[in-house]
Motif scaffolding. Structure first.
Motif, mmCIF file in Angstrom:
data_model
loop_
_atom_site.group_PDB
_atom_site.id
_atom_site.type_symbol
_atom_site.label_atom_id
_atom_site.label_comp_id
_atom_site.label_asym_id
_atom_site.label_seq_id
_atom_site.Cartn_x
_atom_site.Cartn_y
_atom_site.Cartn_z
ATOM 1 N N ALA A 19 0.846 -1.192 0.000
ATOM 2 C CA ALA A 19 0.000 0.000 0.000
ATOM 3 C C ALA A 19 0.880 1.239 0.000
ATOM 4 O O ALA A 19 1.817 1.343 0.780
ATOM 5 C CB ALA A 19 -0.911 -0.004 1.229
ATOM 6 N N ALA A 20 0.565 2.176 -0.877
ATOM 7 C CA ALA A 20 1.355 3.403 -0.953
ATOM 8 C C ALA A 20 1.314 4.150 0.365
ATOM 9 O O ALA A 20 0.261 4.356 0.958
ATOM 10 C CB ALA A 20 0.818 4.288 -2.074
ATOM 11 N N SER A 21 2.474 4.549 0.835
ATOM 12 C CA SER A 21 2.603 5.323 2.064
ATOM 13 C C SER A 21 3.704 6.346 1.825
ATOM 14 O O SER A 21 4.872 6.002 1.759
ATOM 15 C CB SER A 21 2.962 4.396 3.235
ATOM 16 O OG SER A 21 3.137 5.124 4.427
ATOM 17 N N TRP A 22 3.316 7.602 1.679
ATOM 18 C CA TRP A 22 4.239 8.653 1.268
ATOM 19 C C TRP A 22 4.563 9.530 2.466
ATOM 20 O O TRP A 22 3.742 10.314 2.918
ATOM 21 C CB TRP A 22 3.602 9.464 0.143
ATOM 22 C CG TRP A 22 4.499 10.501 -0.465
ATOM 23 C CD1 TRP A 22 5.794 10.767 -0.165
ATOM 24 C CD2 TRP A 22 4.128 11.430 -1.494
ATOM 25 N NE1 TRP A 22 6.277 11.797 -0.932
ATOM 26 C CE2 TRP A 22 5.269 12.221 -1.765
ATOM 27 C CE3 TRP A 22 2.956 11.662 -2.201
ATOM 28 C CZ2 TRP A 22 5.258 13.234 -2.707
ATOM 29 C CZ3 TRP A 22 2.939 12.661 -3.150
ATOM 30 C CH2 TRP A 22 4.082 13.441 -3.394
ATOM 31 N N ARG A 23 5.781 9.369 2.992
ATOM 32 C CA ARG A 23 6.186 10.136 4.172
ATOM 33 C C ARG A 23 6.720 11.500 3.745
ATOM 34 O O ARG A 23 7.670 11.581 2.989
ATOM 35 C CB ARG A 23 7.255 9.371 4.967
ATOM 36 C CG ARG A 23 6.750 8.063 5.545
ATOM 37 C CD ARG A 23 7.800 7.366 6.384
ATOM 38 N NE ARG A 23 7.302 6.115 6.896
ATOM 39 C CZ ARG A 23 6.588 5.980 8.007
ATOM 40 N NH1 ARG A 23 6.297 7.050 8.727
ATOM 41 N NH2 ARG A 23 6.173 4.791 8.395
ATOM 42 N N VAL A 24 6.088 12.558 4.224
ATOM 43 C CA VAL A 24 6.505 13.917 3.910
ATOM 44 C C VAL A 24 6.558 14.726 5.196
ATOM 45 O O VAL A 24 5.977 14.350 6.217
ATOM 46 C CB VAL A 24 5.525 14.607 2.924
ATOM 47 C CG1 VAL A 24 5.423 13.831 1.635
ATOM 48 C CG2 VAL A 24 4.150 14.776 3.555
ATOM 49 N N ARG A 25 7.263 15.849 5.150
ATOM 50 C CA ARG A 25 7.236 16.775 6.273
ATOM 51 C C ARG A 25 5.865 17.441 6.311
ATOM 52 O O ARG A 25 5.287 17.726 5.274
ATOM 53 C CB ARG A 25 8.331 17.824 6.135
ATOM 54 C CG ARG A 25 9.749 17.259 6.230
ATOM 55 C CD ARG A 25 10.780 18.374 6.292
ATOM 56 N NE ARG A 25 12.118 17.842 6.487
ATOM 57 C CZ ARG A 25 12.937 17.532 5.510
ATOM 58 N NH1 ARG A 25 12.561 17.714 4.250
ATOM 59 N NH2 ARG A 25 14.137 17.047 5.756
ATOM 60 N N ALA A 26 5.349 17.685 7.502
ATOM 61 C CA ALA A 26 4.049 18.331 7.684
ATOM 62 C C ALA A 26 2.974 17.623 6.856
ATOM 63 O O ALA A 26 2.412 18.200 5.916
ATOM 64 C CB ALA A 26 4.129 19.807 7.318
ATOM 65 N N PRO A 27 2.655 16.362 7.171
ATOM 66 C CA PRO A 27 1.726 15.596 6.329
ATOM 67 C C PRO A 27 0.343 16.224 6.196
ATOM 68 O O PRO A 27 -0.270 16.162 5.132
ATOM 69 C CB PRO A 27 1.659 14.233 7.028
ATOM 70 C CG PRO A 27 2.159 14.466 8.408
ATOM 71 C CD PRO A 27 3.164 15.559 8.301
#
Length: 271
Positions: A19-27
Protein backbone atom coordinates in the motif's frame (compact mmCIF):
# COMPACT_ATOMS: atom_id res chain seq x y z
CA UNK A 1 7.66 17.75 -0.63
CA UNK A 2 10.72 16.10 0.87
CA UNK A 3 10.47 12.48 1.89
CA UNK A 4 11.60 11.65 5.38
CA UNK A 5 12.16 7.97 4.75
CA UNK A 6 12.90 5.60 1.91
CA UNK A 7 10.07 3.42 3.27
CA UNK A 8 7.35 4.12 0.68
CA UNK A 9 4.86 1.28 1.09
CA UNK A 10 3.43 -0.78 3.91
CA UNK A 11 2.24 -4.39 3.82
CA UNK A 12 -1.55 -4.51 3.54
CA UNK A 13 -2.49 -7.78 5.19
CA UNK A 14 -6.12 -7.38 4.25
CA UNK A 15 -5.50 -7.06 0.50
CA UNK A 16 -2.13 -8.83 0.06
CA UNK A 17 -0.84 -5.79 -1.82
CA UNK A 18 1.81 -3.22 -0.94
CA UNK A 19 0.00 0.00 0.00
CA UNK A 20 1.35 3.40 -0.95
CA UNK A 21 2.60 5.32 2.06
CA UNK A 22 4.24 8.65 1.27
CA UNK A 23 6.19 10.14 4.17
CA UNK A 24 6.50 13.92 3.91
CA UNK A 25 7.24 16.77 6.27
CA UNK A 26 4.05 18.33 7.68
CA UNK A 27 1.73 15.60 6.33
CA UNK A 28 -1.49 17.45 7.17
CA UNK A 29 -0.30 20.58 5.36
CA UNK A 30 0.67 18.47 2.36
CA UNK A 31 -2.64 16.57 2.44
CA UNK A 32 -4.69 19.78 2.50
CA UNK A 33 -2.58 21.33 -0.26
CA UNK A 34 -3.00 18.32 -2.54
CA UNK A 35 -6.73 18.06 -1.73
CA UNK A 36 -7.19 21.62 -2.97
CA UNK A 37 -5.82 20.82 -6.43
CA UNK A 38 -8.97 19.14 -7.87
CA UNK A 39 -11.12 21.82 -6.23
CA UNK A 40 -9.15 24.58 -7.98
CA UNK A 41 -9.42 22.87 -11.36
CA UNK A 42 -13.16 22.26 -10.92
CA UNK A 43 -13.75 25.86 -9.86
CA UNK A 44 -11.74 27.13 -12.83
CA UNK A 45 -13.65 24.95 -15.30
CA UNK A 46 -16.97 25.98 -13.75
CA UNK A 47 -16.07 29.65 -14.05
CA UNK A 48 -15.04 29.15 -17.67
CA UNK A 49 -18.36 27.47 -18.47
CA UNK A 50 -20.34 30.28 -16.83
CA UNK A 51 -18.36 33.07 -18.48
CA UNK A 52 -18.73 31.48 -21.91
CA UNK A 53 -22.48 31.08 -21.47
CA UNK A 54 -22.21 27.40 -22.35
CA UNK A 55 -25.29 25.21 -22.63
CA UNK A 56 -25.86 22.40 -20.13
CA UNK A 57 -24.10 19.99 -22.48
CA UNK A 58 -21.25 22.42 -23.13
CA UNK A 59 -20.82 23.14 -19.42
CA UNK A 60 -20.62 19.40 -18.67
CA UNK A 61 -17.90 18.93 -21.29
CA UNK A 62 -15.99 21.97 -20.02
CA UNK A 63 -16.06 20.59 -16.49
CA UNK A 64 -14.97 17.21 -17.84
CA UNK A 65 -11.97 18.82 -19.53
CA UNK A 66 -10.92 20.54 -16.31
CA UNK A 67 -11.31 17.31 -14.33
CA UNK A 68 -9.33 15.36 -16.94
CA UNK A 69 -6.40 17.80 -16.80
CA UNK A 70 -6.45 17.63 -12.99
CA UNK A 71 -6.51 13.81 -13.07
CA UNK A 72 -3.53 13.72 -15.43
CA UNK A 73 -1.63 16.06 -13.11
CA UNK A 74 -2.44 13.73 -10.21
CA UNK A 75 -1.06 10.76 -12.12
CA UNK A 76 2.11 12.74 -12.85
CA UNK A 77 2.48 13.50 -9.12
CA UNK A 78 2.05 9.79 -8.37
CA UNK A 79 4.63 8.88 -10.99
CA UNK A 80 7.18 11.32 -9.53
CA UNK A 81 6.53 10.35 -5.90
CA UNK A 82 8.43 7.55 -4.12
CA UNK A 83 5.56 4.98 -4.14
CA UNK A 84 4.74 3.21 -7.37
CA UNK A 85 1.54 4.24 -9.19
CA UNK A 86 0.10 0.74 -8.84
CA UNK A 87 0.66 0.84 -5.08
CA UNK A 88 -1.68 3.83 -4.91
CA UNK A 89 -4.40 1.47 -6.10
CA UNK A 90 -4.32 1.47 -9.90
CA UNK A 91 -4.57 -2.32 -10.17
CA UNK A 92 -7.21 -5.03 -10.10
CA UNK A 93 -9.15 -5.56 -6.85
CA UNK A 94 -8.05 -8.54 -4.80
CA UNK A 95 -9.93 -11.84 -5.26
CA UNK A 96 -13.28 -12.23 -6.99
CA UNK A 97 -15.17 -12.90 -3.76
CA UNK A 98 -14.51 -9.33 -2.67
CA UNK A 99 -17.04 -8.35 -5.36
CA UNK A 100 -19.78 -9.24 -2.88
CA UNK A 101 -18.73 -6.14 -0.96
CA UNK A 102 -19.85 -4.01 -3.91
CA UNK A 103 -23.52 -5.02 -3.71
CA UNK A 104 -24.53 -2.19 -1.31
CA UNK A 105 -22.74 0.34 -3.53
CA UNK A 106 -24.70 -0.86 -6.55
CA UNK A 107 -27.89 -0.72 -4.50
CA UNK A 108 -27.39 2.98 -3.70
CA UNK A 109 -27.05 3.76 -7.42
CA UNK A 110 -30.18 1.78 -8.32
CA UNK A 111 -32.17 3.53 -5.58
CA UNK A 112 -31.30 6.97 -6.96
CA UNK A 113 -32.01 5.88 -10.54
CA UNK A 114 -35.36 4.40 -9.52
CA UNK A 115 -36.53 7.47 -7.60
CA UNK A 116 -35.20 10.20 -9.91
CA UNK A 117 -35.37 8.62 -13.36
CA UNK A 118 -33.90 10.37 -16.42
CA UNK A 119 -34.77 14.04 -16.85
CA UNK A 120 -32.27 15.31 -19.43
CA UNK A 121 -32.02 14.86 -23.20
CA UNK A 122 -29.80 12.32 -24.98
CA UNK A 123 -26.89 14.67 -25.89
CA UNK A 124 -26.73 15.87 -22.29
CA UNK A 125 -26.80 12.28 -21.01
CA UNK A 126 -23.77 11.53 -23.20
CA UNK A 127 -21.95 14.66 -21.99
CA UNK A 128 -22.65 13.68 -18.40
CA UNK A 129 -21.23 10.23 -19.14
CA UNK A 130 -17.93 11.84 -20.11
CA UNK A 131 -18.06 14.20 -17.12
CA UNK A 132 -18.63 11.56 -14.44
CA UNK A 133 -15.73 9.39 -15.64
CA UNK A 134 -13.37 12.38 -15.61
CA UNK A 135 -14.58 13.56 -12.18
CA UNK A 136 -14.35 10.10 -10.61
CA UNK A 137 -10.80 9.57 -11.90
CA UNK A 138 -9.82 13.05 -10.79
CA UNK A 139 -11.20 12.98 -7.26
CA UNK A 140 -10.25 9.39 -6.48
CA UNK A 141 -6.70 9.97 -7.77
CA UNK A 142 -6.21 12.92 -5.44
CA UNK A 143 -8.27 11.99 -2.37
CA UNK A 144 -8.12 8.19 -2.13
CA UNK A 145 -4.78 8.10 -3.94
CA UNK A 146 -2.36 10.89 -3.03
CA UNK A 147 -3.98 12.35 0.09
CA UNK A 148 -4.70 8.88 1.46
CA UNK A 149 -1.08 7.76 0.94
CA UNK A 150 0.30 10.83 2.73
CA UNK A 151 -1.97 10.32 5.76
CA UNK A 152 -1.42 6.56 5.70
CA UNK A 153 2.19 7.18 6.68
CA UNK A 154 0.72 8.05 10.09
CA UNK A 155 -1.84 5.22 10.23
CA UNK A 156 -4.55 3.63 8.14
CA UNK A 157 -7.20 4.99 10.53
CA UNK A 158 -5.85 8.52 10.04
CA UNK A 159 -5.92 8.04 6.28
CA UNK A 160 -9.49 6.70 6.20
CA UNK A 161 -10.96 9.37 8.47
CA UNK A 162 -8.73 12.27 7.38
CA UNK A 163 -9.23 11.81 3.64
CA UNK A 164 -12.99 11.47 4.18
CA UNK A 165 -13.24 14.65 6.24
CA UNK A 166 -11.21 16.62 3.70
CA UNK A 167 -13.36 15.25 0.88
CA UNK A 168 -16.50 16.37 2.69
CA UNK A 169 -15.32 19.78 3.85
CA UNK A 170 -13.97 20.79 0.46
CA UNK A 171 -17.44 20.28 -1.02
CA UNK A 172 -18.23 23.61 0.65
CA UNK A 173 -16.70 25.04 -2.52
CA UNK A 174 -20.17 24.50 -4.02
CA UNK A 175 -21.21 27.67 -2.18
CA UNK A 176 -19.10 29.62 -4.65
CA UNK A 177 -21.18 28.13 -7.45
CA UNK A 178 -24.41 29.52 -6.02
CA UNK A 179 -25.62 26.56 -3.96
CA UNK A 180 -27.61 27.43 -0.85
CA UNK A 181 -26.11 26.89 2.60
CA UNK A 182 -28.51 24.14 3.65
CA UNK A 183 -27.97 21.92 0.62
CA UNK A 184 -24.21 22.55 0.77
CA UNK A 185 -24.03 21.37 4.38
CA UNK A 186 -26.00 18.23 3.49
CA UNK A 187 -23.65 17.61 0.58
CA UNK A 188 -20.63 17.97 2.87
CA UNK A 189 -22.06 15.30 5.21
CA UNK A 190 -22.93 13.02 2.31
CA UNK A 191 -19.54 13.48 0.64
CA UNK A 192 -17.76 12.64 3.91
CA UNK A 193 -19.84 9.45 4.24
CA UNK A 194 -19.12 8.51 0.63
CA UNK A 195 -15.42 9.22 1.17
CA UNK A 196 -15.41 7.00 4.25
CA UNK A 197 -16.80 4.03 2.34
CA UNK A 198 -14.55 4.65 -0.68
CA UNK A 199 -11.49 4.73 1.58
CA UNK A 200 -12.54 1.49 3.28
CA UNK A 201 -12.99 -0.16 -0.12
CA UNK A 202 -9.44 0.89 -0.99
CA UNK A 203 -8.10 -0.69 2.20
CA UNK A 204 -10.01 -3.94 1.66
CA UNK A 205 -9.44 -4.41 -2.07
CA UNK A 206 -6.07 -2.70 -2.54
CA UNK A 207 -7.57 -1.00 -5.59
CA UNK A 208 -9.00 2.41 -6.52
CA UNK A 209 -11.16 0.99 -9.32
CA UNK A 210 -14.17 -0.02 -7.18
CA UNK A 211 -14.42 3.49 -5.74
CA UNK A 212 -13.90 5.06 -9.18
CA UNK A 213 -16.67 2.94 -10.70
CA UNK A 214 -19.07 3.65 -7.84
CA UNK A 215 -18.24 7.36 -7.85
CA UNK A 216 -18.90 7.63 -11.60
CA UNK A 217 -22.13 5.61 -11.44
CA UNK A 218 -23.50 7.63 -8.50
CA UNK A 219 -22.75 10.97 -10.16
CA UNK A 220 -24.20 9.75 -13.46
CA UNK A 221 -27.62 8.77 -12.10
CA UNK A 222 -27.70 11.97 -10.02
CA UNK A 223 -26.91 14.19 -13.02
CA UNK A 224 -29.30 12.54 -15.49
CA UNK A 225 -32.00 12.76 -12.83
CA UNK A 226 -31.47 16.50 -12.73
CA UNK A 227 -30.30 16.47 -9.10
CA UNK A 228 -33.99 16.66 -8.29
CA UNK A 229 -35.18 17.70 -4.82
CA UNK A 230 -38.84 16.63 -5.05
CA UNK A 231 -40.27 14.45 -2.29
CA UNK A 232 -39.73 11.15 -4.10
CA UNK A 233 -36.11 11.98 -4.91
CA UNK A 234 -35.43 13.04 -1.32
CA UNK A 235 -36.88 9.77 -0.03
CA UNK A 236 -34.60 7.90 -2.44
CA UNK A 237 -31.58 9.90 -1.32
CA UNK A 238 -32.43 9.22 2.32
CA UNK A 239 -32.75 5.48 1.64
CA UNK A 240 -29.43 5.46 -0.22
CA UNK A 241 -27.76 7.22 2.70
CA UNK A 242 -29.11 4.62 5.13
CA UNK A 243 -27.71 1.85 2.92
CA UNK A 244 -24.41 3.70 2.69
CA UNK A 245 -24.20 4.13 6.47
CA UNK A 246 -24.80 0.42 6.97
CA UNK A 247 -22.20 -0.23 4.28
CA UNK A 248 -19.67 1.87 6.19
CA UNK A 249 -20.34 -0.14 9.36
CA UNK A 250 -20.01 -3.44 7.46
CA UNK A 251 -16.70 -2.44 5.92
CA UNK A 252 -15.49 -0.93 9.19
CA UNK A 253 -15.86 -4.30 10.88
CA UNK A 254 -13.55 -5.82 8.28
CA UNK A 255 -10.77 -3.30 8.65
CA UNK A 256 -8.60 -2.15 11.51
CA UNK A 257 -5.50 -0.04 11.92
CA UNK A 258 -2.03 -0.31 13.40
CA UNK A 259 0.24 2.70 14.03
CA UNK A 260 2.57 1.66 11.20
CA UNK A 261 -0.27 1.70 8.68
CA UNK A 262 -0.55 -2.07 8.25
CA UNK A 263 -4.06 -3.45 8.40
CA UNK A 264 -5.52 -6.55 9.98
CA UNK A 265 -8.98 -7.94 10.49
CA UNK A 266 -8.89 -8.33 14.26
CA UNK A 267 -11.04 -5.39 15.27
CA UNK A 268 -13.18 -2.61 13.77
CA UNK A 269 -11.27 0.19 12.12
CA UNK A 270 -13.76 2.79 13.24
CA UNK A 271 -15.84 3.11 16.41
Amino acid sequence: MSTLSSHTSTPDLTSDHPAASWRVRAPWVAAIAFALVPVVFTAGASAAAQLSGASETGAALTLAAGAAVSAILGLVVMRLSPPRVRDYGFRRPRRARVALLFVPAAATVLIILGTQGIRVNAPTVAAYGVLVVAVALNEETWFRGIVFAILRARSTRTAVVGSSVLFGVLHLANLAGGADVGSSILQVAFAALFGLVAAQLLVLTGSLWPAIAWHAAWNFVSFIGGDSTDSRSLVGLGAACVVMLGYAVLLGRRTSSRPDGATTTDAPALP
